[in-house]
Design a protein around this motif. Structure first.
Motif, PDB file in Angstrom:
ATOM      1  N   ALA A 178       0.833  -1.197   0.000  1.00 10.79           N
ATOM      2  CA  ALA A 178       0.000   0.000   0.000  1.00 10.79           C
ATOM      3  C   ALA A 178       0.865   1.244   0.000  1.00 10.79           C
ATOM      4  O   ALA A 178       2.030   1.223   0.411  1.00 10.79           O
ATOM      5  CB  ALA A 178      -0.931   0.002   1.210  1.00 10.79           C
ATOM      6  N   VAL A 179       0.289   2.346  -0.472  1.00 11.57           N
ATOM      7  CA  VAL A 179       0.910   3.670  -0.410  1.00 11.57           C
ATOM      8  C   VAL A 179      -0.120   4.609   0.215  1.00 11.57           C
ATOM      9  O   VAL A 179      -1.238   4.736  -0.296  1.00 11.57           O
ATOM     10  CB  VAL A 179       1.322   4.175  -1.808  1.00 11.57           C
ATOM     11  CG1 VAL A 179       1.916   5.583  -1.724  1.00 11.57           C
ATOM     12  CG2 VAL A 179       2.306   3.223  -2.457  1.00 11.57           C
ATOM     13  N   ASN A 180       0.240   5.233   1.319  1.00 13.26           N
ATOM     14  CA  ASN A 180      -0.651   6.156   2.019  1.00 13.26           C
ATOM     15  C   ASN A 180      -1.954   5.493   2.449  1.00 13.26           C
ATOM     16  O   ASN A 180      -3.007   6.141   2.491  1.00 13.26           O
ATOM     17  CB  ASN A 180      -0.986   7.373   1.135  1.00 13.26           C
ATOM     18  CG  ASN A 180       0.183   8.302   0.989  1.00 13.26           C
ATOM     19  OD1 ASN A 180       1.094   8.311   1.808  1.00 13.26           O
ATOM     20  ND2 ASN A 180       0.181   9.092  -0.075  1.00 13.26           N
ATOM     21  N   ALA A 181      -1.935   4.209   2.721  1.00 11.97           N
ATOM     22  CA  ALA A 181      -3.162   3.500   3.098  1.00 11.97           C
ATOM     23  C   ALA A 181      -2.802   2.316   3.984  1.00 11.97           C
ATOM     24  O   ALA A 181      -1.647   1.889   4.053  1.00 11.97           O
ATOM     25  CB  ALA A 181      -3.916   3.024   1.859  1.00 11.97           C
TER      26      ALA A 181
ATOM     27  N   GLU B 239       2.017  11.701 -11.659  1.00 16.10           N
ATOM     28  CA  GLU B 239       1.123  12.826 -11.419  1.00 16.10           C
ATOM     29  C   GLU B 239       0.150  12.525 -10.276  1.00 16.10           C
ATOM     30  O   GLU B 239      -0.383  13.431  -9.646  1.00 16.10           O
ATOM     31  CB  GLU B 239       0.333  13.149 -12.687  1.00 16.10           C
ATOM     32  CG  GLU B 239       1.140  13.851 -13.761  1.00 16.10           C
ATOM     33  CD  GLU B 239       1.589  15.248 -13.333  1.00 16.10           C
ATOM     34  OE1 GLU B 239       0.845  15.895 -12.564  1.00 16.10           O
ATOM     35  OE2 GLU B 239       2.680  15.664 -13.736  1.00 16.10           O
ATOM     36  N   LEU B 240      -0.094  11.237 -10.048  1.00 17.20           N
ATOM     37  CA  LEU B 240      -0.976  10.863  -8.933  1.00 17.20           C
ATOM     38  C   LEU B 240      -0.306  11.103  -7.588  1.00 17.20           C
ATOM     39  O   LEU B 240      -0.983  11.186  -6.562  1.00 17.20           O
ATOM     40  CB  LEU B 240      -1.372   9.388  -9.047  1.00 17.20           C
ATOM     41  CG  LEU B 240      -2.268   9.015 -10.226  1.00 17.20           C
ATOM     42  CD1 LEU B 240      -2.390   7.495 -10.321  1.00 17.20           C
ATOM     43  CD2 LEU B 240      -3.642   9.641 -10.075  1.00 17.20           C
ATOM     44  N   PHE B 241       1.033  11.178  -7.604  1.00 16.20           N
ATOM     45  CA  PHE B 241       1.777  11.282  -6.350  1.00 16.20           C
ATOM     46  C   PHE B 241       2.540  12.611  -6.305  1.00 16.20           C
ATOM     47  O   PHE B 241       3.761  12.657  -6.364  1.00 16.20           O
ATOM     48  CB  PHE B 241       2.745  10.105  -6.210  1.00 16.20           C
ATOM     49  CG  PHE B 241       2.050   8.777  -6.237  1.00 16.20           C
ATOM     50  CD1 PHE B 241       1.517   8.225  -5.080  1.00 16.20           C
ATOM     51  CD2 PHE B 241       1.906   8.076  -7.425  1.00 16.20           C
ATOM     52  CE1 PHE B 241       0.868   7.010  -5.099  1.00 16.20           C
ATOM     53  CE2 PHE B 241       1.259   6.853  -7.453  1.00 16.20           C
ATOM     54  CZ  PHE B 241       0.735   6.325  -6.284  1.00 16.20           C
TER      55      PHE B 241
ATOM     56  N   THR C 128      -2.823  10.745  -2.448  1.00 16.99           N
ATOM     57  CA  THR C 128      -3.311   9.535  -3.126  1.00 16.99           C
ATOM     58  C   THR C 128      -3.165   8.328  -2.217  1.00 16.99           C
ATOM     59  O   THR C 128      -2.116   8.107  -1.618  1.00 16.99           O
ATOM     60  CB  THR C 128      -2.527   9.299  -4.428  1.00 16.99           C
ATOM     61  OG1 THR C 128      -2.684  10.445  -5.273  1.00 16.99           O
ATOM     62  CG2 THR C 128      -3.045   8.069  -5.156  1.00 16.99           C
ATOM     63  N   HIS C 129      -4.245   7.541  -2.133  1.00 13.55           N
ATOM     64  CA  HIS C 129      -4.255   6.318  -1.333  1.00 13.55           C
ATOM     65  C   HIS C 129      -4.323   5.126  -2.287  1.00 13.55           C
ATOM     66  O   HIS C 129      -5.246   5.023  -3.096  1.00 13.55           O
ATOM     67  CB  HIS C 129      -5.456   6.284  -0.386  1.00 13.55           C
ATOM     68  CG  HIS C 129      -5.559   7.501   0.485  1.00 13.55           C
ATOM     69  ND1 HIS C 129      -4.770   7.688   1.603  1.00 13.55           N
ATOM     70  CD2 HIS C 129      -6.344   8.597   0.392  1.00 13.55           C
ATOM     71  CE1 HIS C 129      -5.069   8.833   2.173  1.00 13.55           C
ATOM     72  NE2 HIS C 129      -6.025   9.420   1.457  1.00 13.55           N
ATOM     73  N   LEU C 130      -3.347   4.251  -2.194  1.00 10.16           N
ATOM     74  CA  LEU C 130      -3.273   3.081  -3.073  1.00 10.16           C
ATOM     75  C   LEU C 130      -3.158   1.812  -2.234  1.00 10.16           C
ATOM     76  O   LEU C 130      -2.290   1.716  -1.375  1.00 10.16           O
ATOM     77  CB  LEU C 130      -2.058   3.204  -3.998  1.00 10.16           C
ATOM     78  CG  LEU C 130      -1.709   1.979  -4.858  1.00 10.16           C
ATOM     79  CD1 LEU C 130      -2.819   1.703  -5.871  1.00 10.16           C
ATOM     80  CD2 LEU C 130      -0.371   2.190  -5.555  1.00 10.16           C
TER      81      LEU C 130
ATOM     82  N   LEU D  54      -7.936   2.728  -5.194  1.00  8.26           N
ATOM     83  CA  LEU D  54      -7.132   3.898  -5.534  1.00  8.26           C
ATOM     84  C   LEU D  54      -8.025   5.118  -5.463  1.00  8.26           C
ATOM     85  O   LEU D  54      -9.020   5.213  -6.183  1.00  8.26           O
ATOM     86  CB  LEU D  54      -6.532   3.745  -6.938  1.00  8.26           C
ATOM     87  CG  LEU D  54      -5.737   4.941  -7.473  1.00  8.26           C
ATOM     88  CD1 LEU D  54      -4.485   5.166  -6.633  1.00  8.26           C
ATOM     89  CD2 LEU D  54      -5.354   4.724  -8.934  1.00  8.26           C
ATOM     90  N   ASP D  55      -7.690   6.043  -4.581  1.00 11.42           N
ATOM     91  CA  ASP D  55      -8.431   7.296  -4.507  1.00 11.42           C
ATOM     92  C   ASP D  55      -7.495   8.418  -4.105  1.00 11.42           C
ATOM     93  O   ASP D  55      -6.424   8.181  -3.538  1.00 11.42           O
ATOM     94  CB  ASP D  55      -9.615   7.201  -3.533  1.00 11.42           C
ATOM     95  CG  ASP D  55      -9.185   6.820  -2.120  1.00 11.42           C
ATOM     96  OD1 ASP D  55      -8.316   7.516  -1.576  1.00 11.42           O
ATOM     97  OD2 ASP D  55      -9.707   5.821  -1.574  1.00 11.42           O
ATOM     98  N   ALA D  56      -7.894   9.644  -4.428  1.00  6.54           N
ATOM     99  CA  ALA D  56      -7.053  10.807  -4.160  1.00  6.54           C
ATOM    100  C   ALA D  56      -7.894  11.898  -3.500  1.00  6.54           C
ATOM    101  O   ALA D  56      -9.043  12.119  -3.889  1.00  6.54           O
ATOM    102  CB  ALA D  56      -6.417  11.311  -5.445  1.00  6.54           C
TER     103      ALA D  56
END
Length: 357
Positions: free
Chosen positions: A122-125, A329-331, A337-339, A351-353
């Protein structure tokens, strides 16, 4: 065990948003930053085998003569049979899909969650928990009755096995007559209430079963669970998953004492052909901006007993798909951004931002 690596991924430089700098991981070359892997999908099979052990009774040779029981075996035996087969999947790090993320000192903080083997979760989640099958727990076995404690003095004093069998058979018939009299209400000493009747009948049933075992023998069943793993690869043909011997149980795949059970994996080819730059490890540029994820393909897994189909399963597998790059661009600092990735396939679960107000 998962570990969370706090990495600086996002930045704004001279009014422009800084992006994540990612390169193909080369073994032995780890630039300052985070290294993560995408997973390959492994098939986990849970096989349950029932073992049946038969022990002949002391009077087995007289079962037909005194109790009119046919086909009572006089020799001990052990047999095994398959009673259950299930499949789940899990992911393990694919060393061919390793990527290095360089850190920028001017970026804002971002959480990267990695599994113990370095697989990106995960990234930011909060990472999704990997699914694990419940461990098998055998049901407690009741204590076996000792039939000899129900033998009368006359039986024990008999001078031969044949005489002991004859007297024991007579005791069995007497017990059954007593049960019939109680059920009909014709016994000389009837119980005062239903509970007392239930207890008396239960005791008579217990004696009947115990003494009858001296003729019929005892059968004990145990269940064992085995866990097998297979990492399928494109082009994989029909191969032996395991072998099961009626006498020996589960044996090695190359042990010809057992009957073979085969596995066959079919690529459903549900994905369009990947562009050359989307294939893992083959990019026009040495460095790309963003985070790589898997686009898994669908597979059909079939289990055969000999030539007959025993069971089939449909699932997704990372190695039957390709790798895709999520744009950097998402990051950047304009978004949070939560992945979340699927731990078994490396595909995007969520995936949401969040955009600033």
């Amino acid at each position: 065990m998962r570990k969370t690596l706090i990495a600086c991924l996002l930045a704004l430089c001279s009014g422009a948003a800084a992006q994540t700098e990612t390169s193909v991981y080369r073994p032995g070359v780890t630039p300052e930053g985070a290294v993560y892997f995408l997973p390959k999908t492994v098939l986990r099979f849970v096989v349950r085998v029932e073992k049946t052990s038969y022990t002949p009774g002391d009077f087995c040779r007289y079962a037909q003569r005194y109790l009119r029981l046919n086909d009572v075996k006089a020799e001990p035996s052990v047999t095994h049979r398959l009673i259950g087969l299930s499949m789940t999947t899990f992911g393990e790090a694919d060393k061919a899909k390793g990527y290095a993320v360089k850190f920028n000192a001017k970026t804002s903080a971002c959480n990267i969650a990695l599994a113990g083997d370095g697989t990106l979760l995960a990234v930011n989640a909060t990472p999704r928990k990997a699914e694990h099958p419940e461990p098998f727990r055998a049901a407690p076995r009741p204590a076996a009755a000792n039939p000899r404690q129900y033998l009368s003095e006359e039986v024990l004093a008999a001078g031969s096995a044949a005489k002991m069998a004859e007297l024991t058979a007579q005791d069995i018939y007497d017990i059954r007559d007593s049960k019939n009299y109680l059920n009909r209400g014709e016994a000389d000493y009837m119980p005062k209430d239903g509970e007392q009747l239930r207890i008396m009948l239960a005791n008579l049933d217990r004696q009947d079963r115990a003494l009858t075992q001296l003729f019929t023998g005892t059968t004990v069943r145990d269940t064992a669970e085995y866990v097998l793993t297979v990492c399928p690869q494109p082009g994989m043909g029909k191969q032996v998953l395991f072998r099961l011997s009626q006498k020996l149980g589960l044996v090695d795949a190359d042990d010809l004492a057992g009957e073979p059970y085969y596995i066959s994996v079919t690529d459903e080819k549900n994905l369009p052909a990947a562009a050359p730059e989307a294939e893992g490890g083959k990019k026009k540029k040495d460095k790309e901006d963003g985070i790589y994820v898997n686009i898994p393909g669908k597979i059909s897994v079939t289990i055969y007993k000999g030539s007959a189909v025993l069971d089939s399963f449909d699932t997704s597998a990372a190695q039957y798909g390709y790798t895709e790059l999520l744009s950097g661009e998402l990051f950047n600092k304009r978004y949070t951004t939560h992945l979340t990735l699927n731990p078994a396939t490396g595909a995007i679960d969520k995936l949401d931002a969040e955009q600033p107000e």
